[in-house]
Design a protein around this motif. Structure first.
Motif, short mmCIF file in Angstrom:
data_model
loop_
_atom_site.label_atom_id
_atom_site.label_comp_id
_atom_site.label_asym_id
_atom_site.label_seq_id
_atom_site.Cartn_x
_atom_site.Cartn_y
_atom_site.Cartn_z
N ALA A 98 -32.53 -10.69 48.96
CA ALA A 98 -33.20 -9.21 49.13
C ALA A 98 -33.07 -9.38 47.57
O ALA A 98 -33.65 -9.68 46.71
N THR A 99 -32.14 -9.68 46.02
CA THR A 99 -31.13 -9.64 45.40
C THR A 99 -32.45 -10.68 44.98
O THR A 99 -33.42 -9.94 43.48
N GLU A 100 -32.73 -11.92 44.87
CA GLU A 100 -33.47 -13.02 44.04
C GLU A 100 -35.21 -12.21 44.11
O GLU A 100 -35.98 -12.43 43.73
N PHE A 101 -35.15 -11.50 45.96
CA PHE A 101 -36.36 -10.86 45.61
C PHE A 101 -36.81 -10.34 44.69
O PHE A 101 -38.35 -9.94 44.14
N LEU A 102 -36.26 -8.84 44.98
CA LEU A 102 -36.07 -8.57 44.01
C LEU A 102 -36.63 -8.49 42.47
O LEU A 102 -37.06 -7.68 41.42
N GLU A 103 -35.26 -10.19 42.16
CA GLU A 103 -35.66 -9.71 40.79
C GLU A 103 -36.73 -10.90 40.67
O GLU A 103 -37.14 -10.80 39.19
N SER A 169 -42.24 -17.10 53.04
CA SER A 169 -43.24 -18.24 53.35
C SER A 169 -42.46 -19.87 52.57
O SER A 169 -42.76 -20.41 53.05
N GLY A 170 -41.40 -19.27 51.27
CA GLY A 170 -41.62 -20.25 50.89
C GLY A 170 -40.26 -19.77 49.97
O GLY A 170 -39.23 -20.38 50.07
N GLN A 171 -40.14 -18.93 49.14
CA GLN A 171 -38.96 -19.25 48.03
C GLN A 171 -37.70 -18.34 48.76
O GLN A 171 -36.93 -18.95 48.25
N GLY A 172 -37.86 -17.49 49.82
CA GLY A 172 -37.10 -16.80 50.53
C GLY A 172 -36.42 -18.18 51.51
O GLY A 172 -35.87 -17.93 52.90
N LYS A 173 -36.22 -18.72 51.81
CA LYS A 173 -35.88 -20.31 52.52
C LYS A 173 -34.82 -20.14 53.49
O LYS A 173 -33.91 -19.74 54.26
N GLU A 174 -33.85 -19.20 52.37
CA GLU A 174 -32.33 -19.39 52.50
C GLU A 174 -31.62 -17.99 52.89
O GLU A 174 -30.96 -17.15 53.84
N GLY A 175 -32.85 -16.84 53.74
CA GLY A 175 -32.96 -16.20 54.14
C GLY A 175 -34.26 -15.45 54.18
O GLY A 175 -34.11 -15.03 52.67
N PRO A 176 -34.70 -14.68 55.10
CA PRO A 176 -35.99 -13.85 55.14
C PRO A 176 -35.34 -12.10 54.48
O PRO A 176 -33.90 -11.54 54.59
N GLY A 307 -36.76 -15.33 31.54
CA GLY A 307 -38.15 -15.14 33.26
C GLY A 307 -38.01 -15.17 34.01
O GLY A 307 -36.56 -14.84 34.70
N GLY A 308 -39.05 -15.80 34.98
CA GLY A 308 -38.45 -16.23 36.23
C GLY A 308 -39.20 -14.88 37.17
O GLY A 308 -38.46 -14.82 38.21
N PHE A 309 -39.46 -14.03 36.74
CA PHE A 309 -40.49 -12.62 37.15
C PHE A 309 -41.74 -12.71 37.43
O PHE A 309 -42.69 -13.44 36.24
#
Length: 410
Positions: A98-103, A169-176, A307-309
């Motif tokens: 969740a942290t990585e997704f929102l970042e 489907s991709g970047q969040g492979k470590e957990g949806p 960056g990264g967002f």
């Protein structure tokens, strides 16, 4: 009274004119054919004499009874007022990433945010434009509470759904990551210098533990447990209180005893403008970047470097080279400037920018405004002119906020 006369008297245009609040503030996101949504407090507002107007697809209170916008404004600045903000979209994001997704979704540094702390942030499109502004509260590394604007509801939810699908489907492979919209939950804002003392009388929880930008689940009188975040949209000390469905009216009744006064959209707009805060659709939109809007501070330090967002390319370029325009505050002489008024150079009459929000300030007694002006002309103290009713009025660029904030920081 005829039906047509009643509709005129209750129209947002008529109220906007009477209360000197821009019509667009009430009409944004509303079409005549649209069925207005109602918050859980709709009947409560009507019973308390509210004048209801369309706002962001909802029927919302403008004022109550014979208490005008200016009187309500002063009551919040000196005592305490309660606002219904249940039209805002409350969401939970949960999951290992969740942290990585929102970042990725926002430019904020959420990894370093402490549990039960909040930050203002922005949802950005691929070009760095602001889809919406938002408050993000971190409960844990895998759990976030997020509030977004009602007027952007459909667009925000569609954007989040699309980006969640891409992530899972991709970047969040470590957990949806799961997204839950808190439908039918209440949200009220208790604001003003007497807000804390009154709320403290309803709870055994020591509210001194909550400083500006922090939150907690708090028990209050009557056996209720609510989520309380210290902050708000007025520049005063206060709290935003999230309430479970079916409990909203009872909790709100507890919160509206003397010295607290029910307060509507009219005072909310003048209070937020004095506090230098943006209204989405007026001062922010998808053509505006956080750098232009003076919101670079919501971008984390390391994120400005790495960056990264979403939208990072445009934002990082503007941080390095400067934007073409900047949000500024103005004090206008003679008459208040409204949204859309041109800002010009007083001698050459060169067009420099545009006003996005403007009012006669109840607290300062001056005509205040916010707008965007060409980079290089944005320094405080700069003299400009603003076109008001086809006349050029002298104006001075003034630091924001117009009224000093009174946040509780412990």
């Amino acid at each position: 009274m005829t039906l047509s006369k009643a509709f005129y008297l209750l129209s947002p245009r008529n109220f906007a004119l009477k209360s000197k609040i821009p019509l667009r503030s009430f009409a944004r996101g509303y079409a005549n054919s649209e069925v207005l949504r109602k918050t859980p407090l709709y009947d409560f507002h009507v019973e308390n004499g509210a004048k209801m107007v369309p706002f962001a697809g909802y029927s919302m209170p403008l004022t109550y009874g014979n208490v005008g916008q200016v009187a309500s404004h002063h009551h919040v600045r000196t005592k305490a007022g309660l606002f219904d903000v249940s039209h805002m979209v409350q969401s939970n994001f949960r999951g290992k990433t969740a942290t990585e997704f929102l970042e990725w979704l926002t430019p904020s540094s959420l990894s370093s945010l402490k549990p039960y702390s909040s930050t203002l942030s922005v949802l950005l499109n691929e070009d760095g434009g602001i889809i919406d502004d938002t408050i993000i509260t971190k409960h844990a590394v895998d759990a976030f509470y997020v509030v977004t604007n009602a007027g952007c509801r459909d667009g925000d939810l569609a954007w989040i759904k699309q980006k969640l699908h891409e992530w899972n489907s991709g970047q969040g492979k470590e957990g949806p990551v799961e997204h839950e919209v808190l439908e039918d939950w209440g949200l009220v804002a208790l604001q003003g210098p007497e807000a804390a003392s009154y709320l403290q009388s309803l709870t055994s929880f020591d509210l001194r533990q909550l400083t500006f930008g922090t939150s907690a689940f708090v028990p209050i009188e009557g056996g209720f447990n609510v989520h309380i975040a210290r902050g708000g949209y007025t520049g005063e000390d206060g709290f935003e209180i999230s309430i479970k469905p079916l409990q909203t009216v009872e909790v709100t009744e507890l919160l509206t005893k003397v010295p607290v006064q029910l307060t509507g959209l009219g005072a909310r707009d003048s209070l937020r403008l004095e506090a230098g805060m943006c209204l989405y659709g007026n001062d922010l939109d998808e053509t505006t970047t956080p750098v232009e809007a003076g919101l670079s501070w919501v971008i984390g330090k390391e994120r400005k470097e790495l960056g990264g967002f979403i939208g990072a390319e445009t934002v990082l370029k503007q941080l390095k080279e400067g934007p073409k325009r900047r949000r500024v505050g103005l004090v206008v002489e003679g008459a208040p400037a409204r949204q859309g008024a041109k800002i010009v150079e007083p001698t050459t009459k060169e067009e420099l920018g545009v006003i996005t929000s403007g009012i006669p300030s109840p607290t300062t007694g001056k005509n205040i405004a916010m707008g965007y002006i060409k980079n290089g002309h944005h320094k405080k103290g700069t003299q400009v002119a603003v076109e008001v009713r086809k006349q050029l009025r002298p104006a001075t660029l003034t630091p924001l906020p117009f009224v000093k904030a009174n946040y509780y920081r412990g």
